[in-house]
Design an enzyme around this catalytic site. Structure first.
Site, PDB file in Angstrom:
ATOM      1  N   LYS A 123      11.182  51.638 -34.215  1.00  0.00           N
ATOM      2  CA  LYS A 123      11.767  51.780 -33.209  1.00  0.00           C
ATOM      3  C   LYS A 123      10.353  50.931 -32.736  1.00  0.00           C
ATOM      4  O   LYS A 123       9.602  50.414 -32.596  1.00  0.00           O
ATOM      5  CB  LYS A 123      11.179  53.612 -32.785  1.00  0.00           C
ATOM      6  CG  LYS A 123      10.488  54.131 -32.586  1.00  0.00           C
ATOM      7  CD  LYS A 123      10.899  55.393 -32.170  1.00  0.00           C
ATOM      8  CE  LYS A 123       8.951  55.338 -32.282  1.00  0.00           C
ATOM      9  NZ  LYS A 123       8.353  56.534 -31.840  1.00  0.00           N
TER      10      LYS A 123
ATOM     11  N   THR B 289      -6.230  45.987 -36.617  1.00  0.00           N
ATOM     12  CA  THR B 289      -5.077  45.776 -35.681  1.00  0.00           C
ATOM     13  C   THR B 289      -5.019  44.293 -34.753  1.00  0.00           C
ATOM     14  O   THR B 289      -6.014  43.394 -35.911  1.00  0.00           O
ATOM     15  CB  THR B 289      -6.163  46.788 -34.670  1.00  0.00           C
ATOM     16  OG1 THR B 289      -5.226  47.273 -33.627  1.00  0.00           O
ATOM     17  CG2 THR B 289      -7.440  46.472 -33.785  1.00  0.00           C
ATOM     18  N   ALA B 290      -4.315  44.589 -34.101  1.00  0.00           N
ATOM     19  CA  ALA B 290      -3.459  43.446 -33.923  1.00  0.00           C
ATOM     20  C   ALA B 290      -5.214  42.766 -32.842  1.00  0.00           C
ATOM     21  O   ALA B 290      -5.219  41.283 -33.726  1.00  0.00           O
ATOM     22  CB  ALA B 290      -2.250  43.104 -33.187  1.00  0.00           C
TER      23      ALA B 290
ATOM     24  N   PRO C 194      -2.083  43.790 -39.787  1.00  0.00           N
ATOM     25  CA  PRO C 194      -0.983  42.430 -38.885  1.00  0.00           C
ATOM     26  C   PRO C 194       0.376  42.781 -39.615  1.00  0.00           C
ATOM     27  O   PRO C 194       1.397  42.176 -38.651  1.00  0.00           O
ATOM     28  CB  PRO C 194      -1.465  41.530 -37.985  1.00  0.00           C
ATOM     29  CG  PRO C 194      -2.894  41.842 -39.043  1.00  0.00           C
ATOM     30  CD  PRO C 194      -3.040  43.003 -40.127  1.00  0.00           C
TER      31      PRO C 194
ATOM     32  N   MET D  80       1.294  44.432 -26.232  1.00  0.00           N
ATOM     33  CA  MET D  80       2.524  45.056 -25.642  1.00  0.00           C
ATOM     34  C   MET D  80       2.833  44.645 -24.364  1.00  0.00           C
ATOM     35  O   MET D  80       3.131  44.849 -23.204  1.00  0.00           O
ATOM     36  CB  MET D  80       2.815  46.180 -25.882  1.00  0.00           C
ATOM     37  CG  MET D  80       3.213  47.033 -27.132  1.00  0.00           C
ATOM     38  SD  MET D  80       3.223  49.173 -27.327  1.00  0.00           S
ATOM     39  CE  MET D  80       1.055  48.869 -26.832  1.00  0.00           C
TER      40      MET D  80
ATOM     41  N   ASP E 229       7.742  51.906 -40.346  1.00  0.00           N
ATOM     42  CA  ASP E 229       7.925  51.549 -38.856  1.00  0.00           C
ATOM     43  C   ASP E 229       8.885  49.918 -39.299  1.00  0.00           C
ATOM     44  O   ASP E 229       8.219  49.053 -40.161  1.00  0.00           O
ATOM     45  CB  ASP E 229       6.711  51.232 -38.107  1.00  0.00           C
ATOM     46  CG  ASP E 229       5.945  52.777 -37.695  1.00  0.00           C
ATOM     47  OD1 ASP E 229       7.094  53.475 -37.930  1.00  0.00           O
ATOM     48  OD2 ASP E 229       5.461  52.625 -36.729  1.00  0.00           O
TER      49      ASP E 229
ATOM     50  N   GLY F 180       2.104  50.045 -38.280  1.00  0.00           N
ATOM     51  CA  GLY F 180       1.975  48.547 -38.182  1.00  0.00           C
ATOM     52  C   GLY F 180       0.231  48.781 -37.136  1.00  0.00           C
ATOM     53  O   GLY F 180      -0.114  49.646 -37.208  1.00  0.00           O
ATOM     54  N   GLY F 181      -0.802  47.392 -38.064  1.00  0.00           N
ATOM     55  CA  GLY F 181      -2.306  47.683 -37.833  1.00  0.00           C
ATOM     56  C   GLY F 181      -2.739  48.938 -38.165  1.00  0.00           C
ATOM     57  O   GLY F 181      -3.073  49.352 -38.591  1.00  0.00           O
ATOM     58  N   ASP F 182      -3.199  49.531 -36.952  1.00  0.00           N
ATOM     59  CA  ASP F 182      -4.830  50.724 -37.333  1.00  0.00           C
ATOM     60  C   ASP F 182      -3.591  51.795 -36.119  1.00  0.00           C
ATOM     61  O   ASP F 182      -2.842  51.720 -35.652  1.00  0.00           O
ATOM     62  CB  ASP F 182      -5.830  49.931 -36.298  1.00  0.00           C
ATOM     63  CG  ASP F 182      -6.143  51.380 -37.126  1.00  0.00           C
ATOM     64  OD1 ASP F 182      -7.665  51.800 -37.470  1.00  0.00           O
ATOM     65  OD2 ASP F 182      -6.484  52.500 -35.966  1.00  0.00           O
TER      66      ASP F 182
HETATM   67  N1  SAH Z   1      -1.527  49.836 -34.186  1.00  0.00           N
HETATM   68  C1  SAH Z   1      -0.969  48.762 -33.980  1.00  0.00           C
HETATM   69  C2  SAH Z   1      -0.380  48.642 -32.164  1.00  0.00           C
HETATM   70  C3  SAH Z   1       0.996  48.955 -32.226  1.00  0.00           C
HETATM   71  S1  SAH Z   1       1.705  48.262 -30.577  1.00  0.00           S
HETATM   72  C4  SAH Z   1      -1.832  47.717 -34.486  1.00  0.00           C
HETATM   73  O1  SAH Z   1      -3.522  48.623 -34.403  1.00  0.00           O
HETATM   74  O2  SAH Z   1      -1.918  46.031 -33.766  1.00  0.00           O
HETATM   75  C5  SAH Z   1       2.670  46.999 -31.066  1.00  0.00           C
HETATM   76  C6  SAH Z   1       1.301  45.820 -30.421  1.00  0.00           C
HETATM   77  O3  SAH Z   1       0.388  45.722 -30.755  1.00  0.00           O
HETATM   78  C7  SAH Z   1       2.906  44.061 -29.959  1.00  0.00           C
HETATM   79  O4  SAH Z   1       3.205  44.537 -29.177  1.00  0.00           O
HETATM   80  C8  SAH Z   1       1.666  43.508 -30.351  1.00  0.00           C
HETATM   81  O5  SAH Z   1       1.448  43.180 -28.689  1.00  0.00           O
HETATM   82  C9  SAH Z   1       0.378  44.043 -31.189  1.00  0.00           C
HETATM   83  N2  SAH Z   1       1.232  43.144 -32.341  1.00  0.00           N
HETATM   84  C10 SAH Z   1       1.576  44.036 -33.458  1.00  0.00           C
HETATM   85  N3  SAH Z   1       1.454  43.077 -34.547  1.00  0.00           N
HETATM   86  C11 SAH Z   1       1.065  41.999 -34.329  1.00  0.00           C
HETATM   87  C12 SAH Z   1       0.795  40.538 -34.306  1.00  0.00           C
HETATM   88  N4  SAH Z   1       0.781  40.520 -36.138  1.00  0.00           N
HETATM   89  N5  SAH Z   1       0.547  39.509 -33.847  1.00  0.00           N
HETATM   90  C13 SAH Z   1       0.290  39.667 -32.846  1.00  0.00           C
HETATM   91  N6  SAH Z   1       0.540  40.991 -31.868  1.00  0.00           N
HETATM   92  C14 SAH Z   1       0.687  42.028 -32.786  1.00  0.00           C
END
Ligand code: SAH
Length: 256
Positions: free
Chosen positions: A60, A121-122, A15, A175, A38, A91-93
């Site tokens: 993006k 993941t977030a 995250p 999102m 990204d 980002g995240g997963d």
């Molecule tokens: N693949 C990512 C998600 C990508 S979509 C995952 O697994 O986390 C992008 C969305 O993820 C953002 O709009 C938000 O809703 C969330 N997000 C990503 N990083 C975040 C963070 N540090 N804190 C809160 N929400 C986050």
């Protein structure tokens, strides 16, 4: 595992906090010749790369970039075709709203050896920092990861929010900040009580993370989340747990 040349690792960055990448993800960064990353994959993570590693930013948001998905895929194929060890840092997963599947498909179709390295993941990161367990015995036995589309003017009418409301599961909305008022309204119309608590966590695990609690009714009455991205909304009775824990701690403190 030693990564051979001409190989792509699609790596989940977690995250934001560079400590929240997996050991494997960090290892892949340390061995990469090229990293294609990204916006959300925090640049602090690039400190794990070798000095000579080429770093390419293809960030993006809401599709506003010259880097279309096709161009990103072409870039991956070009570098891997030159025999490089490529890390695609997301980002995240990579497989949770990350378009990792599309990139994987393109690589597999082109016969490129590749792997997926999962990430935090977030939703789980937001739960952790807010003290909100996504499942809890007797309160929530299911979790939904759903997108609310944060791009201005882009709403997804195909999402059946009322159906999610009926599940009585913890709803983790990605999102969704810009549409949170209308999402809350539709969920309430679907039958979830307006008292249902919501934890809204923006920039979970970053130094400027922000954690706020609302009720569904408060959000549906009006919420403008422009300044709150990226943020994750956790909707469900589990979001009451931090307040209850605080009350309990207070009561215990008074009792002693
Ligand atoms: N693949 C990512 C998600 C990508 S979509 C995952 O697994 O986390 C992008 C969305 O993820 C953002 O709009 C938000 O809703 C969330 N997000 C990503 N990083 C975040 C963070 N540090 N804190 C809160 N929400 C986050």
């Amino acid at each position: 595992m030693r990564i051979p040349p001409g190989y792509v690792s699609i790596v989940g960055a977690g995250p934001g906090d560079p400590e929240l990448i997996t050991v494997r993800g960090r290892d892949r960064l340390a061995n990469a010749d090229v990293v294609i990353y990204d916006d959300l994959a925090g640049s602090a993570l690039l400190a794990y790369c070798r000095a000579e590693c080429q770093r390419i930013h293809v960030g993006k948001r809401c599709g506003r970039s010259t880097w279309t998905q096709d161009r990103i895929t072409d870039l991956l194929l070009m570098h891997v075709g030159r025999g490089r060890r490529v890390v695609r840092l997301k980002g995240g997963d990579p497989f949770v709203f990350g378009r990792g599947g599309e990139e994987l498909n393109a690589l597999v179709r082109a016969g490129v050896p590749c792997e997926i390295v999962p990430g935090v993941t977030a939703a789980t990161a937001a739960g952790a920092v807010a003290g909100v367990p996504l499942t809890h015995r007797g309160i929530a036995s299911a979790v939904v990861f759903v997108t609310g589309h944060e791009c201005a003017g882009k709403t997804d009418e195909t999402i059946d929010w009322a159906a999610y409301a009926r599940l009585r599961a913890t709803l983790c909305v990605y999102m969704g900040t810009r549409n949170l008022a209308s999402i809350a309204e539709k969920i309430a119309e679907g039958g979830l009580s307006k008292d249902t608590p919501v934890a809204l966590v923006s920039r979970a695990s970053w130094p400027d993370q922000r954690i706020r609690f609302f009720t569904l009714g408060e959000l549906s009455a009006g919420f403008s989340g422009e300044a709150d991205t990226p943020a994750l909304a956790i909707i469900g009775e589990v979001a009451r747990i931090p307040a209850e824990a605080a009350e309990l701690a207070m009561a215990t403190a008074v009792a002693v």
